[in-house]
Design a protein around this motif. Structure first.
Motif, mmCIF file in Angstrom:
data_model
loop_
_atom_site.group_PDB
_atom_site.id
_atom_site.type_symbol
_atom_site.label_atom_id
_atom_site.label_comp_id
_atom_site.label_asym_id
_atom_site.label_seq_id
_atom_site.Cartn_x
_atom_site.Cartn_y
_atom_site.Cartn_z
ATOM 1 N N ASP A 437 0.759 -1.302 0.062
ATOM 2 C CA ASP A 437 0.103 -0.033 -0.127
ATOM 3 C C ASP A 437 0.751 1.351 0.211
ATOM 4 N N ALA A 438 2.162 1.137 0.573
ATOM 5 C CA ALA A 438 2.945 2.230 0.674
ATOM 6 C C ALA A 438 3.765 2.307 -0.718
ATOM 7 N N GLY A 439 3.633 1.515 -1.383
ATOM 8 C CA GLY A 439 4.508 1.470 -2.823
ATOM 9 C C GLY A 439 5.648 0.699 -2.667
ATOM 10 N N VAL A 440 6.088 0.278 -1.638
ATOM 11 C CA VAL A 440 7.603 -0.574 -1.345
ATOM 12 C C VAL A 440 7.416 -1.933 -2.211
ATOM 13 N N GLN A 441 8.327 -2.149 -2.634
ATOM 14 C CA GLN A 441 8.693 -3.207 -3.811
ATOM 15 C C GLN A 441 9.252 -4.400 -2.855
ATOM 16 N N VAL A 442 8.403 -4.895 -2.126
ATOM 17 C CA VAL A 442 8.510 -6.025 -1.115
ATOM 18 C C VAL A 442 8.607 -7.350 -1.766
ATOM 19 N N ALA A 443 9.569 -8.208 -1.326
ATOM 20 C CA ALA A 443 9.918 -9.492 -2.178
ATOM 21 C C ALA A 443 9.705 -10.669 -1.267
ATOM 22 N N ALA A 444 10.123 -11.709 -1.810
ATOM 23 C CA ALA A 444 9.901 -12.990 -0.985
ATOM 24 C C ALA A 444 11.146 -13.665 -0.825
ATOM 25 N N GLY A 445 11.408 -13.719 0.764
ATOM 26 C CA GLY A 445 12.419 -14.441 1.036
ATOM 27 C C GLY A 445 12.444 -15.431 2.068
ATOM 28 N N SER A 446 12.445 -16.785 1.708
ATOM 29 C CA SER A 446 12.051 -17.747 2.366
ATOM 30 C C SER A 446 12.877 -18.015 3.768
ATOM 31 N N ASP A 447 14.265 -17.505 3.626
ATOM 32 C CA ASP A 447 15.488 -17.801 4.784
ATOM 33 C C ASP A 447 15.441 -19.226 4.881
#
Length: 546
Positions: A437-447
């Motif tokens: 919603d804030a326009g941050v390009q969040v990604a997937a990191g399983s760890d």
């Protein structure tokens, strides 16, 4: 149906054409398609079935998807991907799925290892998960004393921030009930004040320095690393993962398995230690390499503890713990400032492990300072985990152009740990909704190994916030299946400055894609993790199929 432009000279002589598919491209210009062509490892046309057949010649491979779903290859932006443990060590838990085990089974496996291990040499178990025990209680020092009194014994939590030790190990490290906790770690105690065997974060260093461990010749060590990397590469593509950000590991072994044709996935290599120092001294910046092995961000530089093991650094104490405990900060602000400034100045994408709001604040303070001292456009500082946020942290992350790599499978796999934090805090954890919603390009990191890396489990958890136990936490952070697919594909490519070449089914991009048995947009959301990976394709070449 509109077509994206052909990039091949005349669109003919395709190496591969795929048709009769439900193609979800993750490209907003053409979100859905029926068919596409591949030449020289890249998508050359995205059209309908009738049009695509005109591109097939005598030598073209064809694939009739028969209505199955195709999505871009999944991208995991945070993975401890050596694989050596999976091949060579004692696994006391399931690396890939939710599975409950017994303490007796752990003891039995380690006893078997101790029986063929010289006294005084470590006996170690891996992939332990404290909330996946049928016994309903914590593993402790007394359990591990049943393994051996002649060997130091440790069971490593899959989260990587805690270990469970037997009395012999504690004795060898000269740790007793009067030993004070070091900075950034703890020697845990039971209700009577006696050591219970659990040791957290930086306190584990005292135990790492004692006892004997198996030694290997350089040739043996290289063989083990090659075997581990080749094995885990097969596992990645089995789950549809086509690109992985490797947290360190043997770079030479990685190159060797590539030369042997055993590297099936693409690698963004995240350096630390000698490799990072060589990059800095040699002027090698992030982005050096090719489409298969590329130097990415740094390996995660640890600022605090673990979410799953309840040691991450919080601004408020953990609920229900006496005396009050706020988790572990593992280095000072000054140390972090100096490290980030040095890496940032070298043109290398910084990457820090920051789970709690305290650690994320420290990271942002250091990044903001480095950018002020040495402005660098589009640096994309990377935050591994970035678990507990608030509105101000989201604002600062957006302003800095930072790229969080959040836990993905945790919402499903680790829901049994959320009660340690409570619903109010979980509304601000793994905050995909807040970031998007804030326009941050969040990604997937399983760890992985801390979390399974199955992207189907990830997408289901992100869209439902419901765990294996049927409990829902932080439902305000749900995102749509469409958004979850983008997080696990195109946003992952953006995380490493590779969005121009991967992450969507787009003409000109690398032909990395996954064929699913059913449509992830129409099956019940709670069944997404059960979709079958029918085929995984990297660069137009099938690397896995059922």
């Amino acid at each position: 149906m509109a077509s994206l432009p052909l990039l091949a000279a005349d669109g003919a002589d395709a190496d591969l054409v795929v048709f009769n598919a439900k193609v979800y491209t993750v490209d907003s210009r053409l979100p859905k398609a029926e068919a596409f062509a591949v030449k020289n490892g890249r998508f050359t046309a995205i059209v309908n079935t009738a049009e695509i057949k005109a591109l097939a010649t005598k030598g073209t491979q064809t694939f009739d998807a028969k209505g199955m779903t195709i999505v871009p290859g999944f991208i995991d932006t945070h993975n401890h991907a050596t694989g050596t443990v999976l091949v060579y060590e004692v696994l006391v838990g399931n690396p890939y799925e939710v599975e409950f085990v017994t303490i007796d089974s752990i003891v039995e496996k380690l006893r078997a290892k101790a029986s063929v291990t010289p006294p005084g040499t470590w006996v170690e178990g891996y992939f332990f998960d404290d909330t996946k025990l049928k016994d309903g209680r914590m593993l402790n020092v007394h359990d591990l004393d049943k393994v051996s009194t002649d060997h130091p014994v440790v069971v490593h939590h899959r989260g990587g921030h805690t270990g469970f030790y037997n009395s012999k190990a504690l004795e060898m490290a000269d740790i007793n009930k009067s030993t004070p906790n070091p900075a950034g770690g703890t020697f845990d105690r039971d209700a009577n004040g006696d050591l219970n065997g659990r040791v957290t974060d930086r306190a584990m260093g005292a135990l790492n320095r004692v006892g004997k461990r198996a030694t290997y010749t350089p040739a043996q060590a290289m063989q083990r690393d090659r075997d581990g990397l080749a094995y885990i590469s097969k596992q990645f593509v089995r789950y549809g993962v086509t690109s992985v950000h490797h947290e360190g590991g043997n770079l030479s072994a990685l190159q060797e398995i590539r030369a042997r044709g055993e590297l099936l996935h693409r690698v963004s290599y995240e350096a630390s230690g000698k490799q990072l120092e060589a990059m800095i001294s040699g002027g090698i910046m992030s982005g050096f390499g090719d489409e298969w092995i590329r130097m990415g961000a740094t390996s995660e530089h640890t600022v605090d503890g673990s979410f799953s093991e309840r040691t991450m650094a919080l601004s408020t104490p953990y609920p229900g713990i006496t005396p009050p405990y706020n988790g572990n900060v593992t280095e000072t602000q000054d140390e972090l400032n100096a490290w980030i400034e040095r890496v940032h100045r070298a043109g290398i994408q910084v990457n820090c492990h920051a789970n709690g709001d305290v650690a994320i604040d420290m990271f942002m303070t250091a990044v903001e300072r480095a950018q002020k001292l040495y402005p660098r456009p589009d640096a994309r500082p990377k935050i591994a985990h970035c678990t507990l946020i608030n509105d101000d942290l989201v604002r600062r992350i957006k302003a800095a152009g930072a790229v969080p790599a959040l836990f993905t499978t945790y919402a499903y796999y680790n829901s049994d740990k959320f009660a340690f934090y409570g619903e109010e805090m979980m509304k601000h954890c793994m905050a995909f909704r807040s970031f998007l919603d804030a326009g941050v390009q969040v990604a997937a990191g399983s760890d992985f190994s801390p979390g399974p890396f199955d992207p189907r489990m990830a997408i289901q958890g992100m869209a439902t916030r419901t765990g294996w136990d049927g409990k829902t936490w932080g439902a305000n952070q749900k995102i749509t299946v469409e958004e979850a697919l983008r997080v696990n594909t195109l946003n992952g490519a953006y995380n490493s400055h590779e969005e121009a070449i991967k992450g969507s089914i787009t003409t000109g991009k690398l032909a990395d894609f996954v064929v699913l048995s059913d449509d992830l947009f129409t099956v019940p959301k709670e069944k997404i993790k059960d979709l079958q990976i029918v085929r995984t394709v990297v660069g137009g070449t099938t690397v896995y199929q059922t």
